[in-house]
Every structure is written in structure tokens, then in C-alpha cells.
Design a protein around this motif. Structure first.
Motif, short mmCIF file in Angstrom:
data_model
loop_
_atom_site.label_atom_id
_atom_site.label_comp_id
_atom_site.label_asym_id
_atom_site.label_seq_id
_atom_site.Cartn_x
_atom_site.Cartn_y
_atom_site.Cartn_z
N GLY B 45 0.80 -1.23 0.00
CA GLY B 45 0.00 0.00 0.00
C GLY B 45 0.82 1.27 0.00
O GLY B 45 0.28 2.36 -0.10
N LEU B 46 2.13 1.12 0.14
CA LEU B 46 2.98 2.32 0.12
C LEU B 46 3.74 2.38 -1.20
O LEU B 46 4.35 1.39 -1.61
N GLY B 47 3.71 3.53 -1.85
CA GLY B 47 4.55 3.71 -3.03
C GLY B 47 5.98 3.96 -2.59
O GLY B 47 6.25 4.28 -1.43
N ILE B 48 6.90 3.82 -3.53
CA ILE B 48 8.30 3.97 -3.18
C ILE B 48 8.59 5.40 -2.72
O ILE B 48 9.44 5.64 -1.86
N GLN B 49 7.84 6.35 -3.25
CA GLN B 49 8.06 7.74 -2.83
C GLN B 49 7.61 7.98 -1.39
O GLN B 49 8.22 8.76 -0.66
N ASP B 50 6.53 7.28 -0.96
CA ASP B 50 6.10 7.38 0.44
C ASP B 50 7.17 6.79 1.35
O ASP B 50 7.48 7.35 2.41
N ILE B 51 7.69 5.64 0.93
CA ILE B 51 8.73 5.00 1.73
C ILE B 51 9.94 5.92 1.86
O ILE B 51 10.48 6.12 2.95
N ALA B 52 10.33 6.50 0.71
CA ALA B 52 11.49 7.39 0.72
C ALA B 52 11.27 8.57 1.66
O ALA B 52 12.17 8.98 2.39
N LYS B 53 10.06 9.11 1.65
CA LYS B 53 9.77 10.27 2.51
C LYS B 53 9.90 9.90 3.99
O LYS B 53 10.47 10.65 4.79
N LYS B 54 9.38 8.73 4.34
CA LYS B 54 9.49 8.28 5.74
C LYS B 54 10.95 8.13 6.15
O LYS B 54 11.36 8.52 7.25
N ILE B 55 11.74 7.53 5.27
CA ILE B 55 13.15 7.30 5.61
C ILE B 55 13.89 8.63 5.69
O ILE B 55 14.75 8.83 6.56
N GLY B 156 17.08 -10.94 -8.49
CA GLY B 156 17.61 -11.00 -7.13
C GLY B 156 18.59 -9.89 -6.79
O GLY B 156 18.94 -9.70 -5.63
N SER B 157 19.04 -9.14 -7.80
CA SER B 157 20.00 -8.05 -7.53
C SER B 157 19.27 -6.81 -7.02
O SER B 157 18.04 -6.70 -7.11
N TRP B 158 20.03 -5.88 -6.47
CA TRP B 158 19.45 -4.70 -5.83
C TRP B 158 19.91 -3.42 -6.53
O TRP B 158 21.08 -3.28 -6.86
N THR B 159 18.96 -2.50 -6.71
CA THR B 159 19.25 -1.19 -7.31
C THR B 159 18.98 -0.11 -6.26
O THR B 159 18.00 -0.19 -5.52
N VAL B 160 19.84 0.89 -6.21
CA VAL B 160 19.62 1.98 -5.26
C VAL B 160 18.54 2.92 -5.78
O VAL B 160 18.60 3.36 -6.94
N TYR B 161 17.56 3.21 -4.94
CA TYR B 161 16.55 4.20 -5.32
C TYR B 161 16.95 5.59 -4.83
O TYR B 161 16.88 6.55 -5.58
N GLU B 162 17.37 5.66 -3.57
CA GLU B 162 17.69 6.99 -3.05
C GLU B 162 18.68 6.92 -1.88
O GLU B 162 18.75 5.93 -1.16
N THR B 163 19.42 8.01 -1.75
CA THR B 163 20.37 8.19 -0.66
C THR B 163 19.81 9.18 0.35
O THR B 163 19.21 10.18 -0.05
N PHE B 164 20.02 8.93 1.63
CA PHE B 164 19.57 9.87 2.66
C PHE B 164 20.76 10.21 3.54
O PHE B 164 21.36 9.31 4.14
N ARG B 165 21.09 11.47 3.59
CA ARG B 165 22.20 11.86 4.46
C ARG B 165 21.68 12.18 5.84
O ARG B 165 20.62 12.77 5.99
#
Lengths: 169, 169
Positions: B45-55, B156-165
Motif C-alpha cells: 500500500g505504500l509507493g516507493i516515494q512514500d517509503i522514501a519520505k518516511k526514511i 535477485g539483484s538490488w538497485t539503489v533508489y535513493e540516498t539519505f544523508r
């Protein structure tokens, strides 16, 4: 340290590209499917944080960029690379040029936006694979809202250092 | 889509880890060396942008975190994973817990900060490798100033969506 700047397309396009890369791309395990904006460069005298700051400033000047993919293509006879052709656009060109002004890379080909799916094939294998793919219809259209700065490890693989969102405050 | 949150240690540590992973880690080609903060989770139920905002909100509350590595260790007999042990710290624990509150993952082990260098070895191979490594001295100390949100591709590999400093405005 070697750096690069790329766009990772959506998971959908990455999965599609990997279905070919698995068999045909010698770099399959080193980096996810990507559109290179600035190819491998050394940044002598610049720390990674300086590089990141410069790219951050560039990215701020951009709005999200359209990516349109409509066919397979090949760089042969220059080299045996088969790729998903990303339609050139003023924005992609400008992004490439802005990064070029700041960071010089070794291999200065003219900028052809693409997502590699096959490389380092023999001439025969390249011809066979390309012949089987070139008439296939491909149709993806999406918007990229970010670029990534990567650095290369000693084993040749790439790690993401930072993400830059276009136009972000 | 499956997500994960990790810290990539410095290139120095990644190169060191890869010198073992190349031979002993079945996930060598799927992701660069990393310290998992939040393991693989689905975010229904969460889009990737919602997840990114929380993080992003969580990361803002942190200051750069110390990483101290002093030895090899193993999760045997729970599983045959050999890793570089990252000394537990309140900050790492809090980071893990803050992410846990927001995203539930399937495998809920207690949080042991580590960088995997070997997995899916047979019992005999695990014993041999661990015996040869456990007495080795390892000493790294550095500061991590960012975390990365990744998503998993079909291979099975992983791609980076976003970095959080951490602590970034």
C-alpha cells in the motif's frame, strides 16, 4: 577512484534489460541496467564530496526528464554493443554536457543515450543476437526524476554514493 | 516490490570484504558489500516515494554514525554466515529500530550489525573458512553519513533508489 553518473530506469525496464544482459552482457554482475550520463572518470584533486556538490548543483537546474525507448540498436562496427535506444532529447543532451563541463572522462564518444544489453560478444555472436532482436518492437516511456553518482570498486563493480533529484530544493 | 535499507561502508572496506565474498558469498554479484539496517521488506500500500519520505524524515534525526570493525564472526549454528562484525552502538540500534517501527520485514532476527562475507557454504566449508579467518586481526574505523534505500529486481539483484544523508536539511 573512478566515478560515473547514471540514470537507473524503472524496475520494469531493468528487468526487461536483465533478461538479455544475463546471457549477453559481460558486465551483468557489475552494475544494474542503466543509462550512462557521464562515463567513467577520474576526478584528480577533487574529493567525492566536492564531486557530489557539483552534481547536486547541476541536478537542481533540471526538471524530470522523459525517457522514450522504441527499439534495439547496435554500436557495431565501432564495438559489439547492443542496446536499448533511448530517444535523444535536449534535456538529456544538456545534462550530459553540463556534467562534461565539470568532469572529463577518458572515453569521449559522442553522447548516444542508451541502455546496454549486450557487450564483448564475438562478431558472429553479435550479428546473430542483433539480427534476432532488431526487428522486435520495444516500447517504454517513463520519466526519470533523479541521477546517481557511483564509484567503482577494485573488482570492477559499482557502488552508489549519492542520489540527486532533479529540481529538488 | 521488495525494499531494503543499507549502509555501504567505504571503498576500502568494500574492497576488503569483496576479496572474501568473491569466493564465499553466493550474493557477491547481487549487491555491493553492505551493512543491512532494515532487511528485505514489502511495503504493502505504500509507493516507493512514500517509503522514501518516511526514511528521509528518520535520517534527518541522526548524526553521522561510527562504524568500528574489529573481527570476523559467524552466525553458525543458526546459519552458515561469516561476517565482519560491526561493533553495536546506540545509534545503529536506534536507526534499526526507527526503521523497524515504520517497515515490518519478514525475517525478524535480532539486530546484529554486520557485513556478510560468506554465506550458503556447506557445514564443512563454513568451518574451514571460519577457522582460517577467526583469528585474523581486522581493524577498521570510519564514519557513515548516509543510508540507501534499495529495491530488488527479478534476478535477485538490488538497485539503489535513493540516498539519505544523516541530519541533512
Amino acid at each position: 577512484m573512478r566515478f560515473g553518473v547514471v540514470i537507473f530506469p524503472s524496475k520494469e525496464i531493468q528487468d526487461f534489460a536483465n533478461s538479455y544482459r544475463k546471457r549477453y552482457d559481460s558486465n551483468y554482475a557489475l552494475i544494474p541496467p542503466h543509462l550512462t550520463i557521464r562515463s567513467s572518470f577520474e576526478a584528480t584533486g577533487l574529493g567525492i564530496q566536492d564531486i557530489a556538490k557539483k552534481i547536486d548543483n547541476i541536478a537542481k537546474d533540471f526538471q524530470p526528464v522523459s525517457l522514450r525507448i522504441s527499439k534495439f540498436s547496435s554500436f557495431a562496427p565501432v564495438n559489439n554493443v547492443i542496446y536499448l535506444k533511448v530517444e535523444p532529447s535536449e534535456e538529456l543532451e544538456k545534462l550530459h554536457n553540463d556534467l562534461k563541463l565539470n568532469f572529463t572522462s577518458e572515453q569521449e564518444y559522442s553522447f548516444v543515450p542508451h541502455i546496454t544489453i549486450a557487450q564483448n560478444l564475438s562478431d558472429d555472436e553479435h550479428s546473430d543476437v542483433y539480427e534476432s532482436l532488431r526487428m522486435n518492437k520495444v516500447s517504454f516511456e517513463e520519466t526519470a526524476d533523479r541521477i546517481h553518482l557511483l564509484y567503482q570498486l577494485e573488482n570492477g563493480s559499482w557502488t552508489v554514493y549519492e542520489t540527486f533529484r532533479f529540481g529538488k530544493e
